[in-house]
Design an enzyme around this catalytic site. Sequence first.
Site, short mmCIF file in Angstrom:
data_model
loop_
_atom_site.label_atom_id
_atom_site.label_comp_id
_atom_site.label_asym_id
_atom_site.label_seq_id
_atom_site.Cartn_x
_atom_site.Cartn_y
_atom_site.Cartn_z
CB CYS A 32 -4.93 -3.38 -4.83
SG CYS A 32 -3.28 -2.81 -5.31
CG HIS A 310 -1.68 -5.00 -1.89
ND1 HIS A 310 -2.47 -5.20 -3.01
CD2 HIS A 310 -2.39 -5.49 -0.83
CE1 HIS A 310 -3.60 -5.80 -2.64
NE2 HIS A 310 -3.58 -5.98 -1.33
#
Length: 369
Positions: A32, A310
């Site tokens: 990510c 994330h």
Amino acid sequence: MGVAGSKLEKALGDHFPEGERYFGFENFGNTCYCNSVLQALYFCVPFREQLLEYYLKNKKQGEVDENILSCLAELFSQITSQKKKTGVIAPKRLVQRVWKENEVFRGCMHQDAHEFLNFLLNQLVDALEKESHKVTSGIQTSVEGVLNGPSNGQINGGVKKEPLVTWVHKIFQGILTNETKCLRCETVTARDETFFDLSLDIEQNSSITSCLKNFSSTETLNANDKFFCDKCCSLQEAQKRMKIKKPPRILVIHLKRFKFMEQLNRHKKLSYRVVFPLELKLSNSMEDADSEYSLFAVVVHVGSGPNHGHYVSIVKSHNHWLFFDDESVETIEESAIQTFFGSAQEYSSNTDHGYILFYERITAADSKS
């Protein structure tokens, strides 16, 4: 992505930009950090245009060496040439190349998006410089062969060439001036240095403007930190400050949200609320007139610490905002951007914080550069 894609198209309806493509990226195990940065760069229009131009030029010339530059150019071309308006693309070739070039990003560990951005831009510069050197060397060899016979190894009479300014430099590079003023003789020593992004210290309940002012604030050097003045030929008290001498076309601001805490012996994430405006004016930090910038992308860190979490990104495209979370793409309201400023309290359930900001220069001066 079929349902999500059609949902996005339905949400935009008649406002879907002509010729534009909105594609999510597949995640290959904690990639990510890569996906979020790639989305921000894809919607950096001058960067995308240069990369696509590079791809077409090399395609006409035939085979080129595979490197991060060629893989990224191919990925961007792949997106723009899609028949569908929305969907998911797997940036596998690029990710594998990144893994091959840098062991830091290998495996499934959580990585830092800012470190990846720096690595990526420097890799692009290195590739462009190598290609330019090949072309230049080839031309010099053939010219010297015709005019002088066998080369004696001298290039341009032994004159050192200036560093190559690539299109990556023209888009992202700015110049800082580090000024030091001796408080005894008042001589000012100035030293220039280039940057691709500005890393700013942050404080609770502040703004990008105040962070920039702190970045350019005057610092006194005394006691054990005295400055050696060449004119006085001795250590002297001095005043030091950093100014933005030449602002870049694309201003990238990195908020230093991860701070090493000695008492904890580890890095801690600062969830401080730092307001980043849609329109930013650089003032009191450079020699020439104010420069105005417009926000077009934000890489957001989600989570409570530096070693896990994330990354997602929000980007502006044709006057509307999009939220990219790996494969998922959806529209968001402009007013929702303030939810990524950070938390007014130290402990909060909101862990989605702006981490890397991308601003494009919108002043008239940009057209002259």
